[in-house]
Design a protein around this motif. Sequence first.
Motif, PDB file in Angstrom:
ATOM      1  N   THR A  10      49.015 -34.184  53.930  1.00  0.00           N
ATOM      2  CA  THR A  10      49.053 -33.188  53.380  1.00  0.00           C
ATOM      3  C   THR A  10      50.317 -32.025  54.233  1.00  0.00           C
ATOM      4  OG1 THR A  10      47.932 -32.244  55.240  1.00  0.00           O
ATOM      5  CG2 THR A  10      46.639 -33.404  52.741  1.00  0.00           C
ATOM      6  N   GLU A  11      50.016 -31.424  53.568  1.00  0.00           N
ATOM      7  CA  GLU A  11      51.943 -30.308  53.389  1.00  0.00           C
ATOM      8  C   GLU A  11      51.231 -29.375  53.349  1.00  0.00           C
ATOM      9  OE1 GLU A  11      55.362 -33.146  51.743  1.00  0.00           O
ATOM     10  OE2 GLU A  11      55.066 -32.142  51.510  1.00  0.00           O
TER      11      GLU A  11
ATOM     12  N   LEU B 275      54.205 -19.586  51.493  1.00  0.00           N
ATOM     13  CA  LEU B 275      55.564 -19.717  49.710  1.00  0.00           C
ATOM     14  C   LEU B 275      56.499 -17.845  50.032  1.00  0.00           C
ATOM     15  CD1 LEU B 275      53.564 -21.004  47.055  1.00  0.00           C
ATOM     16  CD2 LEU B 275      56.192 -22.561  48.172  1.00  0.00           C
ATOM     17  N   ARG B 276      55.824 -17.573  51.048  1.00  0.00           N
ATOM     18  CA  ARG B 276      56.760 -16.014  50.724  1.00  0.00           C
ATOM     19  C   ARG B 276      58.026 -16.079  52.094  1.00  0.00           C
ATOM     20  NH1 ARG B 276      54.833 -10.175  50.993  1.00  0.00           N
ATOM     21  NH2 ARG B 276      52.969 -11.253  49.647  1.00  0.00           N
ATOM     22  N   ALA B 277      57.697 -16.850  52.680  1.00  0.00           N
ATOM     23  CA  ALA B 277      59.001 -16.648  54.018  1.00  0.00           C
ATOM     24  C   ALA B 277      59.589 -18.109  53.498  1.00  0.00           C
ATOM     25  CB  ALA B 277      58.276 -17.479  55.327  1.00  0.00           C
ATOM     26  N   ASP B 278      59.532 -18.924  52.989  1.00  0.00           N
ATOM     27  CA  ASP B 278      59.697 -19.985  52.972  1.00  0.00           C
ATOM     28  C   ASP B 278      59.703 -21.014  51.257  1.00  0.00           C
ATOM     29  OD1 ASP B 278      61.145 -22.652  52.812  1.00  0.00           O
ATOM     30  OD2 ASP B 278      59.897 -23.986  53.427  1.00  0.00           O
ATOM     31  N   PRO B 279      60.844 -20.734  50.326  1.00  0.00           N
ATOM     32  CA  PRO B 279      59.822 -20.291  48.889  1.00  0.00           C
ATOM     33  C   PRO B 279      61.006 -21.944  48.528  1.00  0.00           C
ATOM     34  CG  PRO B 279      61.610 -18.885  49.217  1.00  0.00           C
ATOM     35  CD  PRO B 279      61.020 -19.173  50.388  1.00  0.00           C
TER      36      PRO B 279
ATOM     37  N   ARG C 168      59.893 -26.133  54.930  1.00  0.00           N
ATOM     38  CA  ARG C 168      58.808 -26.403  56.424  1.00  0.00           C
ATOM     39  C   ARG C 168      57.561 -26.206  56.384  1.00  0.00           C
ATOM     40  NH1 ARG C 168      62.383 -22.162  56.371  1.00  0.00           N
ATOM     41  NH2 ARG C 168      60.336 -20.864  56.847  1.00  0.00           N
ATOM     42  N   ASN C 169      57.422 -27.460  56.878  1.00  0.00           N
ATOM     43  CA  ASN C 169      55.609 -28.280  56.419  1.00  0.00           C
ATOM     44  C   ASN C 169      55.049 -27.252  57.609  1.00  0.00           C
ATOM     45  OD1 ASN C 169      53.467 -29.258  56.318  1.00  0.00           O
ATOM     46  ND2 ASN C 169      54.246 -31.634  56.037  1.00  0.00           N
TER      47      ASN C 169
END
Length: 64
Positions: free
Chosen positions: A14-15, A19-23, A27-28
Motif C-alpha cells: 500500500t501507498e 494530496l494537499r501537501a504532495d499533489p 512521497r509515500n
Amino acid sequence: GDWKLVEWFEDGTTELFDLRADPGESRNLAVAHPGRTAALQAGLERWRKSVQAKMPRPNPNFKK
C-alpha cells in the motif's frame, strides 16, 4: 479528505499520500503514518464488503 490510499493487488503493498501537501504523489507516507494507513485500509475493506466488491484473483495459467 486529503489522504489517498493506493493498494497494489500484485504484491499487496500500500501507498499513502497527503494530496494537499504532495499533489504529485511523490512521497509515500504509509510507513510514516501506520495508524492512518491501517484506518484507511479498514475503511476500504468495510466498503468492499458493503458493496460485495469482486476482487481480482491470480490467474493460475499466467506464466511470467
